[in-house]
Design a protein around this motif. Sequence first.
Motif: not given
Ligand SMILES: [Zn+2]
Length: 331
Positions: A179-182, A297-299
């Motif tokens: 759960g690090e990510e939003a 990043w984040h894709t």
């Molecule tokens: Zn991330």
Amino acid sequence: MNKANLVLIAVLLCVLGCGSQPNTVTHAAVQEAVPSQPTAPPIAPASSAAGGFDGSRAFEHVRHLVDIGPRPPGSDGIHVAQAYIVGQLKNFGCEVEEHDFHGSTPLGDIAMKNIIAKIPGKGKGIVLYATHYDTVRIPNFVGADDGGSGTGMMLELARLLCGRKTESALNVWIAFFDGEEAQGEWADKNSVQWTNTNSTFGSREMAASMAISGDLKHLKAMILADMIGPSDLKIKKENQSTQRLNDLIWATAGRLGYGNVFVNESFSIGGDDHLSFIRRGIAACDIIDFDVATTYWHTAEDTLDKVSPRSLAIVGHVFVEILPELEKKFR
Ligand SMILES: [Zn+2]
């Protein structure tokens, strides 16, 4: 055209001049491009040249995690990843704890799990190495660098440290945070809000439970690794990190000949797991290459070709070598 070729061409096009253009432009441009062979990732140094740390083993963990597919909290994928991490740690002879908790998120209550390997030391002092193993909730996102690279590196670090015969002065804990990510329904890069309460669920949970158990007062340093995969790895000092801890790590990296990776530049990150400990007065730092924020990043392009065994070995080697330095300070 297979995905690996597409990605490689996208990267090449980006190197040639996409700069800060949105990724969608690059995607459109590659549709007509000629396929080419992907280049092999840089080879990891022999473990004997990296303090016993084997970058190719770390890379194989990343490959395994990527093969599982998306691993957001509460998903089937993350359950498979949890079983893999726990299984590997037990194989290495580590003492393993699984801390189950619930994250209260915009998607409702989500069951989460921190996994912690504990290597007992002679004294009471604790050094905590940590990473996150969940992936951001983006369709088809397999998180090779973001979620995979830190986890692969920490698994190899655990193999090395759990297998040691001589006891360290400090207790060494290696934590894998969920759960690090939003959390939220993904529509585009801006649709999910990162806030202090909608992110870093695992590290906040661990810091809180260590405060309750009394372990927090024995915690000497928390060292986070997140996104350390790029072949042209460049780690800058993160400004909110504890600077004396940064200085110790950078001095060690310089001594090992990695001054071109641990560079004397700085930046500030919006949020990450180290802040859960900084807010409680613990010396903590974030080892991350965030230059990729303008590229994959984040894709869904955060794929295995973004991770270099050599880069994992460099960070792993530094993490092995800072342990005696920390022992000298905190024994
Ligand atoms: Zn991330």
